[in-house]
Design a protein around this motif. Structure first.
Motif, PDB file in Angstrom:
ATOM      1  N   VAL A  48      26.944  76.377  77.639  1.00  0.00           N
ATOM      2  CA  VAL A  48      27.647  75.353  76.860  1.00  0.00           C
ATOM      3  C   VAL A  48      28.840  74.837  77.660  1.00  0.00           C
ATOM      4  N   LEU A  49      28.968  73.513  77.732  1.00  0.00           N
ATOM      5  CA  LEU A  49      30.122  72.867  78.344  1.00  0.00           C
ATOM      6  C   LEU A  49      30.908  72.148  77.258  1.00  0.00           C
ATOM      7  N   ALA A  50      32.153  72.554  77.072  1.00  0.00           N
ATOM      8  CA  ALA A  50      33.006  71.975  76.033  1.00  0.00           C
ATOM      9  C   ALA A  50      34.148  71.199  76.694  1.00  0.00           C
ATOM     10  N   LEU A  51      34.076  69.883  76.628  1.00  0.00           N
ATOM     11  CA  LEU A  51      35.122  69.022  77.169  1.00  0.00           C
ATOM     12  C   LEU A  51      36.076  68.642  76.043  1.00  0.00           C
ATOM     13  N   SER A  52      37.368  68.887  76.257  1.00  0.00           N
ATOM     14  CA  SER A  52      38.370  68.556  75.236  1.00  0.00           C
ATOM     15  C   SER A  52      37.991  69.149  73.886  1.00  0.00           C
ATOM     16  N   PHE A  53      37.743  70.451  73.856  1.00  0.00           N
ATOM     17  CA  PHE A  53      37.371  71.104  72.601  1.00  0.00           C
ATOM     18  C   PHE A  53      38.515  70.944  71.596  1.00  0.00           C
ATOM     19  N   PRO A  54      38.222  70.398  70.398  1.00  0.00           N
ATOM     20  CA  PRO A  54      39.290  70.182  69.406  1.00  0.00           C
ATOM     21  C   PRO A  54      39.581  71.476  68.650  1.00  0.00           C
ATOM     22  N   LEU A  55      40.411  72.288  69.240  1.00  0.00           N
ATOM     23  CA  LEU A  55      40.699  73.606  68.677  1.00  0.00           C
ATOM     24  C   LEU A  55      41.252  73.516  67.258  1.00  0.00           C
ATOM     25  N   HIS A  56      42.004  72.453  66.997  1.00  0.00           N
ATOM     26  CA  HIS A  56      42.561  72.215  65.660  1.00  0.00           C
ATOM     27  C   HIS A  56      42.943  70.743  65.544  1.00  0.00           C
ATOM     28  N   PRO A  57      43.070  70.216  64.334  1.00  0.00           N
ATOM     29  CA  PRO A  57      43.586  68.848  64.198  1.00  0.00           C
ATOM     30  C   PRO A  57      45.015  68.781  64.740  1.00  0.00           C
ATOM     31  N   PRO A  58      45.425  67.644  65.271  1.00  0.00           N
ATOM     32  CA  PRO A  58      46.787  67.530  65.790  1.00  0.00           C
ATOM     33  C   PRO A  58      47.840  67.942  64.765  1.00  0.00           C
ATOM     34  N   GLY A  59      48.733  68.816  65.191  1.00  0.00           N
ATOM     35  CA  GLY A  59      49.810  69.277  64.325  1.00  0.00           C
ATOM     36  C   GLY A  59      49.386  70.274  63.264  1.00  0.00           C
ATOM     37  N   ARG A  60      48.117  70.728  63.283  1.00  0.00           N
ATOM     38  CA  ARG A  60      47.622  71.657  62.272  1.00  0.00           C
ATOM     39  C   ARG A  60      47.001  72.892  62.932  1.00  0.00           C
ATOM     40  N   PRO A  61      47.770  73.656  63.670  1.00  0.00           N
ATOM     41  CA  PRO A  61      47.193  74.806  64.383  1.00  0.00           C
ATOM     42  C   PRO A  61      46.596  75.858  63.456  1.00  0.00           C
ATOM     43  N   GLU A  62      46.994  75.846  62.193  1.00  0.00           N
ATOM     44  CA  GLU A  62      46.446  76.834  61.259  1.00  0.00           C
ATOM     45  C   GLU A  62      44.991  76.543  60.915  1.00  0.00           C
ATOM     46  N   ARG A  63      44.532  75.332  61.198  1.00  0.00           N
ATOM     47  CA  ARG A  63      43.137  74.965  60.919  1.00  0.00           C
ATOM     48  C   ARG A  63      42.299  75.132  62.192  1.00  0.00           C
ATOM     49  N   SER A  64      42.239  76.348  62.666  1.00  0.00           N
ATOM     50  CA  SER A  64      41.601  76.638  63.946  1.00  0.00           C
ATOM     51  C   SER A  64      40.076  76.575  63.848  1.00  0.00           C
ATOM     52  N   ARG A  65      39.476  76.047  64.909  1.00  0.00           N
ATOM     53  CA  ARG A  65      38.013  76.027  65.041  1.00  0.00           C
ATOM     54  C   ARG A  65      37.547  76.984  66.126  1.00  0.00           C
ATOM     55  N   ALA A  66      38.406  77.946  66.443  1.00  0.00           N
ATOM     56  CA  ALA A  66      38.111  78.874  67.530  1.00  0.00           C
ATOM     57  C   ALA A  66      36.807  79.623  67.308  1.00  0.00           C
ATOM     58  N   GLU A  67      36.449  79.845  66.056  1.00  0.00           N
ATOM     59  CA  GLU A  67      35.233  80.606  65.759  1.00  0.00           C
ATOM     60  C   GLU A  67      33.997  79.944  66.366  1.00  0.00           C
ATOM     61  N   GLU A  68      33.967  78.614  66.353  1.00  0.00           N
ATOM     62  CA  GLU A  68      32.824  77.905  66.931  1.00  0.00           C
ATOM     63  C   GLU A  68      32.724  78.180  68.428  1.00  0.00           C
ATOM     64  N   LEU A  69      33.856  78.138  69.099  1.00  0.00           N
ATOM     65  CA  LEU A  69      33.883  78.361  70.543  1.00  0.00           C
ATOM     66  C   LEU A  69      33.562  79.813  70.887  1.00  0.00           C
ATOM     67  N   LEU A  70      34.130  80.727  70.142  1.00  0.00           N
ATOM     68  CA  LEU A  70      33.945  82.149  70.432  1.00  0.00           C
ATOM     69  C   LEU A  70      32.552  82.638  70.060  1.00  0.00           C
ATOM     70  N   GLY A  71      31.843  81.865  69.247  1.00  0.00           N
ATOM     71  CA  GLY A  71      30.544  82.314  68.760  1.00  0.00           C
ATOM     72  C   GLY A  71      29.351  81.746  69.488  1.00  0.00           C
ATOM     73  N   THR A  72      29.535  81.125  70.668  1.00  0.00           N
ATOM     74  CA  THR A  72      28.393  80.499  71.346  1.00  0.00           C
ATOM     75  C   THR A  72      27.372  81.527  71.826  1.00  0.00           C
ATOM     76  N   ALA A  73      27.816  82.723  72.186  1.00  0.00           N
ATOM     77  CA  ALA A  73      26.936  83.765  72.732  1.00  0.00           C
ATOM     78  C   ALA A  73      26.208  83.275  73.985  1.00  0.00           C
ATOM     79  N   LEU A  74      26.813  82.328  74.700  1.00  0.00           N
ATOM     80  CA  LEU A  74      26.255  81.776  75.927  1.00  0.00           C
ATOM     81  C   LEU A  74      27.381  81.603  76.943  1.00  0.00           C
ATOM     82  N   PRO A  75      27.055  81.539  78.237  1.00  0.00           N
ATOM     83  CA  PRO A  75      28.087  81.186  79.208  1.00  0.00           C
ATOM     84  C   PRO A  75      28.715  79.853  78.811  1.00  0.00           C
ATOM     85  N   THR A  76      30.028  79.822  78.736  1.00  0.00           N
ATOM     86  CA  THR A  76      30.719  78.637  78.203  1.00  0.00           C
ATOM     87  C   THR A  76      31.894  78.262  79.100  1.00  0.00           C
ATOM     88  N   LEU A  77      31.988  76.984  79.409  1.00  0.00           N
ATOM     89  CA  LEU A  77      33.127  76.452  80.144  1.00  0.00           C
ATOM     90  C   LEU A  77      33.851  75.453  79.254  1.00  0.00           C
TER      91      LEU A  77
END
Length: 210
Positions: free
Chosen positions: A120-149
Motif C-alpha cells: 500500500v502506498l499512502a500519499l498525504s494520508f489524512p490522519l485527521h481532519p484539520p484542527g481535529r487531531p482527536e478524530r484520528s484515522r490511524a486505525e486504517e493505516l495501522l491495519g493494512t497488514a501489508l508493506p506500507t509507505l
C-alpha cells in the motif's frame, strides 16, 4: 504510452488511465483525493517518472469524478468503486500496489489486503481532519497488514509526520510540503526538489518489495 478505459462498477463507471512501464515488474494503482482528480501533482509526477523505472502506473478516477460530481460520496461507496475495478488492475498479471492520495490513500489502506494487493502506498494520508487531531484515522493505516509507505508533507494540516503513531509502515517526509505537497516561497527547496524526493522514495520502496 498512455491508454484510458472505462470500467463499470457497482458505484458507476470508473476510468483507468494506464502509463505502461518498461519491462514492468509491478502495477502501481493510484486513486485521487476527495477534492480533486488524477491531475494532482504527485500522481502526475509518479505517472511520468515510474514507467521508465519498470513500474506500470494506473491512475484511477472514481465513478463520482467520472460522472462530473463535485462532492465525493461516503467511504463505503469509494471502496465499492475501487473493488469493482480491481480485476482490471490485476489483468496484466503483475503484483498490484494499491495506492492513492488523501481519500484515495484511505481506500487503499482499507481494501488492500482483501483484494490481494502486494503493498500500500499512502500519499498525504489524512490522519485527521484539520484542527481535529482527536478524530484520528490511524486505525486504517495501522491495519493494512501489508508493506506500507506513507509520503507526507511536513506541514500537512491533515497530519504532520510527527503526529503519526509508531507502526509497521515506512514514512517519508516532504519537508515544508502541504497536503498537496506544495511548498511555501520561503522553503529552501523548490517544486522540482520535492518531486524528486517523492519519486525517488516511491521508486526505491517498490524495488525493496521485490
Amino acid at each position: 504510452m498512455t491508454q484510458s478505459e472505462t470500467v463499470p462498477t457497482d458505484a458507476g463507471e470508473a476510468r483507468v488511465t494506464w502509463y505502461a512501464g518498461t519491462e514492468p515488474g509491478a502495477v502501481l494503482a493510484l486513486g485521487h483525493g476527495a477534492g480533486g482528480g488524477v491531475e494532482a501533482r504527485d500522481l502526475q509526477a509518479l505517472a511520468a517518472a515510474l514507467p521508465a523505472r519498470g513500474v506500470t502506473v494506473a491512475l484511477v478516477e472514481q465513478p463520482w469524478r467520472v460522472a462530473g460530481k463535485k462532492v465525493a460520496p461516503a467511504p463505503k461507496t469509494l471502496d465499492t468503486g475501487w473493488r469493482g475495478l480491481w480485476p482490471v488492475l490485476a489483468r496484466p498479471g503483475l503484483p498490484v500496489i494499491a495506492g492513492g492520495r488523501s481519500a484515495g490513500a484511505r481506500v487503499a489502506c482499507r481494501t488492500g489486503r482483501e483484494l490481494g494487493a502486494a503493498a500500500v502506498l499512502a500519499l498525504s494520508f489524512p490522519l485527521h481532519p484539520p484542527g481535529r487531531p482527536e478524530r484520528s484515522r490511524a486505525e486504517e493505516l495501522l491495519g493494512t497488514a501489508l508493506p506500507t509507505l506513507v509520503v507526507q508533507g511536513g506541514n500537512d494540516p491533515f497530519g504532520r509526520p510527527g503526529e503519526f503513531p509508531e507502526g509497521p509502515y515506512r514514512l517519508v517526509e516532504i519537508p515544508y510540503g502541504d497536503h498537496g505537497f506544495a511548498l511555501p516561497k520561503r522553503a529552501p527547496l523548490g517544486p522540482d526538489d520535492a518531486r524528486e524526493l517523492l519519486v525517488d522514495a516511491v521508486a526505491e520502496w517498490i524495488v525493496s518489495l521485490r
